[in-house]
Scaffold this active site. Structure first.
Site, short mmCIF file in Angstrom:
data_model
loop_
_atom_site.label_atom_id
_atom_site.label_comp_id
_atom_site.label_asym_id
_atom_site.label_seq_id
_atom_site.Cartn_x
_atom_site.Cartn_y
_atom_site.Cartn_z
N MET A 1 -8.03 5.59 2.97
CA MET A 1 -8.17 6.78 2.14
C MET A 1 -6.94 7.06 1.30
O MET A 1 -6.93 8.00 0.50
CB MET A 1 -8.46 8.00 3.03
CG MET A 1 -9.79 7.95 3.74
SD MET A 1 -11.20 7.95 2.59
CE MET A 1 -10.97 9.54 1.79
N ARG A 2 -5.88 6.25 1.45
CA ARG A 2 -4.66 6.55 0.69
C ARG A 2 -4.91 6.46 -0.81
O ARG A 2 -4.33 7.22 -1.59
CB ARG A 2 -3.53 5.61 1.11
CG ARG A 2 -2.21 5.93 0.42
CD ARG A 2 -1.05 5.13 0.97
NE ARG A 2 -0.67 5.58 2.30
CZ ARG A 2 -0.71 4.84 3.39
NH1 ARG A 2 -1.14 3.59 3.31
NH2 ARG A 2 -0.34 5.33 4.55
N ALA A 3 -5.77 5.54 -1.23
CA ALA A 3 -6.04 5.39 -2.66
C ALA A 3 -6.64 6.66 -3.24
O ALA A 3 -6.28 7.09 -4.34
CB ALA A 3 -6.97 4.21 -2.89
N ASP B 1 0.81 -1.21 0.00
CA ASP B 1 0.00 0.00 0.00
C ASP B 1 0.85 1.26 0.00
O ASP B 1 0.36 2.34 -0.34
CB ASP B 1 -0.92 -0.01 1.23
CG ASP B 1 -1.98 1.08 1.17
OD1 ASP B 1 -2.65 1.20 0.13
OD2 ASP B 1 -2.12 1.82 2.15
#
Length: 708
Positions: free
Chosen positions: A280-282, A199
């Protein structure tokens, strides 16, 4: 450490043939390092490393404070820099560094090391910077990143999350800034990445060698020309490199003025929600990638085509639910989502829409983001007019080698793993087609007895560099983890003879003691699966495959190597040589047909041979043999006797064994239990294999060997 400035010129980035998705992703990160790096997945020999190393020559130079080993920026030096305070030091410009992290590097090599002897005796922080310090404000490149040891992965995760590296040794600590562009390459056949590290990569691309003869000829011709005269080859491509370098600089300058409108932001949020990505990184990475794509195209607004391209690069590796899921996106679903939320937003654009956009500070993106999207494995669609060096450049920046550019190639889907023979071995009749596996479940941990010294993992007890402290010893080579109490105890009797007069402890190198630690190791888990006719009932074989799939998933999580042997008909087949790729094991298992007699002895003898070879390759990695069978042995002379002899051969070499008893029905013969006794191992049923089984006791190989 490897940096961009070598005596031999790097292979030019613009001379790389094909691999448009990879070049695009790398260029996006050159435009906006905040995108978060690139993970390159692909088969061996596809020039992954060549393309990555060539990127460093295109990155803008950086200003650093003269004499600072930690690359502090003159305009904003790190207030906690170990070399500070810097005062009014000079400024120098240097190329962006690309630092390579070897897979086998030590922890001290990565984060740096303190001189413990000076710290104890003089009270000074004598610190030797590591690779994280060298990579600050540059590129950190990890080839075969999936093979990186867990303790190094943990350090990388900490540095990536905090933008700093902390080195602590028994109360003495040093902190320095460590912000870098993380680029990794890997061959999925050798195993997958831990989800946490996966990720951390902003983008991911799949690469495969071209199947087009003309393109392969071009690759070979250029490589031979480079090997014959690196300097001359680099000079031939200097104009293209300069043009691309200029375009990167122009995109970087434009990037702060790119606006991310509400319509595009709504599409990004809807896409991430539709594909059920975690966290929420995406969303953030997609936003940064879309703005970078717009800047690369020379625009100040983000369009739907940028959002689509960003999704194809940023989401495939984030939507996987388990290691057996192939990376990639359903592009039809992506298009439907973009159309739905794009249409909804367009109806409201009379109020805010693009008239009130907010700039995306860290965003940025590279080349060729077009509305046509990407390949099936999750990369972006190659620019329709060629590679990254050709995408919408102004007429005056056309490249001299433009005529030589190859037509873009649609990425090739990886070829399916070779299937087992369609006919039963030995010509036996009655083979049945492969059946699917039941849903995998969480299994009980099966340990190898004793205390090993293998590679770091999460299965069996072992002496490791990490874990709980169990004692102290003199250092064997470079000092590892200091055992402070033992060091003081060793130095204390000699203080008067050494002339100690002050409060400080007089410490000599002979006094130093390092901690002996116990943690967990990864093992070689070798599966021997019965695929004979006695296992061929559809419901039964489906349950067996589900159990093996569950054990494979457990092996992945515990960082084991795995191998797969199947036996049926008159012989045994090594379906999967020992590897770290659990995906490959799952693929072989899915294609496994059943039928024929049960040559149990052949399966055990094949396992003995595989383990013998693996011991020579890696003597420290201890094996765990998992035999999945109902215990029947048929075919050939004295099949039961031969199977017992083969089992005793394995037991005589101390091989830890587990027999998963697949026998079903009201009447049970108990043959699997007899096999386990011959192996001096343990037998468990499919139900007992489940970690959530109420009736099963907590079992380990050690405990059952005692019972035997």
């Amino acid at each position: 450490m490897t940096t961009a400035h070598n005596t031999t010129p790097q292979y030019p980035f613009t001379a790389v043939v094909g691999m448009d998705d990879l070049r695009l992703a790398l260029l996006l990160n050159a435009v906006s390092p905040a995108v978060g790096g690139v993970l390159v997945r692909g088969e061996k020999g596809t020039a992954k490393s060549t393309a990555v190393r060539a990127l460093s020559a295109l990155m803008p130079a950086v200003d650093v404070i003269s004499g600072c080993r930690f690359a502090c920026a003159p305009a904003a030096p790190d207030p906690g820099c170990p070399d500070g305070p810097h005062g009014t030091g000079g400024v120098e410009e240097r190329p962006t560094r690309m630092v390579e992290l070897p897979v086998g590097a030590s922890e001290d090599r990565l984060v740096g090391a303190l001189d413990i002897e000076r710290a104890l005796s003089e009270g000074v922080k004598a610190f030797e910077p590591g690779l994280l310090a060298d990579a600050h404000r540059g590129i950190l490149y990890v080839d075969e990143v999936n093979l990186l040891h867990d303790h190094l992965v943990d350090l990388l995760l900490d540095a990536a999350a905090m933008g700093a590296s902390y080195v602590e040794r028994e109360g003495v600590s040093v902190r320095h800034a460590a912000r870098f562009l993380l680029v990794g390459t890997m061959n999925p056949e050798e195993g997958e990445l831990r989800p946490q590290l996966l990720d951390r990569f902003g983008l991911t691309v799949e690469v495969a060698a071209s199947r087009e003869p003309d393109e392969r000829v071009t690759v070979v011709r250029r490589r031979l020309a480079y090997d014959a005269d690196p300097a001359g080859f680099a000079a031939d491509w200097a104009a293209e490199e300069d043009a691309l370098r200029g375009r990167i600089a122009a995109a970087r300058e434009l990037l702060p003025r790119v606006t991310l409108g509400d319509a595009a932001l709504r599409q990004i949020a809807a896409t991430c929600a539709a594909f059920e990505v975690d966290g929420m990184r995406a969303d953030i990475v997609m936003a940064r990638t879309a703005t970078a794509l717009a800047a690369w195209a020379g625009r100040t607004d983000v369009l739907e085509e940028d959002v689509r391209q960003a999704a194809l690069l940023a989401l495939p590796h984030r939507r996987r639910r388990n290691p057996f899921d192939a990376p990639g996106l359903d592009e039809d679903k992506l298009d439907r989502t973009l159309e739905e939320f794009g249409a909804d937003e367009s109806a409201d654009e009379g109020t805010d829409g693009d008239d009130d956009p907010e700039p995306d500070g860290p965003g940025g993106g590279p080349d060729g983001g077009g509305p046509d999207g990407g390949g099936p494995e999750g990369g972006g669609q190659p620019p329709q007019d060629g590679g990254p060096a050709e995408a919408p450049l102004p007429p005056e920046a056309e490249l001299p080698h433009q005529q030589e550019r190859e037509a873009p190639q649609t990425p090739q889907a990886p070829e399916p793993a070779s299937e087992p023979e369609s006919a039963p071995q030995g010509g036996a009749a009655g083979e049945k087609a492969a059946v699917g596996a039941t849903e995998p479940f969480r299994t009980r941990r099966l340990d190898v007895p004793g205390l090993g010294e293998g590679a770091d993992g999460r299965r069996s007890r072992a002496r490791t560099a990490h874990g709980r402290t169990t004692g102290a010893r003199r250092p064997q080579g470079a000092l590892g983890k200091l055992h402070l109490a033992a060091t003081v105890q060793a130095a204390a009797p000699h203080q008067r003879a050494r002339g100690r007069s002050g409060r400080g402890l007089v410490v000599r190198r002979d006094d130093l003691r390092e901690a002996v630690r116990e943690g967990r190791e990864g093992n070689l888990v070798l599966f021997v699966v019965d695929a004979s006719g006695s296992m061929a009932a559809r419901k039964r074989m489906s349950a067996v495959k589900g159990a093996v799939l569950s054990l494979l998933l457990d092996a992945y999580q515990r960082r084991d190597k795995i191998g797969l042997i199947t036996f049926r008909g008159t012989g045994a087949e090594l379906a999967l040589p020992p590897t770290s790729s659990v995906e490959a094991g799952a693929a072989r298992l899915e294609q496994l047909p059943t039928g024929g007699r049960t040559p149990l002895s052949e399966g055990l003898l094949r396992a003995h041979e595989v383990l013998r070879v693996e011991r020579m390759r890696d003597a420290s990695r201890r094996p765990l043999l998992v035999v999945v069978t109902d215990g029947r042995a048929t075919g050939g002379p004295e099949p039961v006797v031969r199977a017992a002899r083969a089992a005793r051969l394995l037991a005589g070499e101390g091989t830890a064994s587990v027999v998963v008893d697949c026998e079903t029905g009201p009447v049970r013969l108990g043959l699997a239990g007899e096999l386990a006794r011959e192996l001096q191992g343990t037998a468990i049923t499919l139900d007992e294999l489940r970690a959530d089984s109420v009736s099963a006791l907590v079992r380990t190989v050690q405990g059952n060997r005692k019972a035997a």
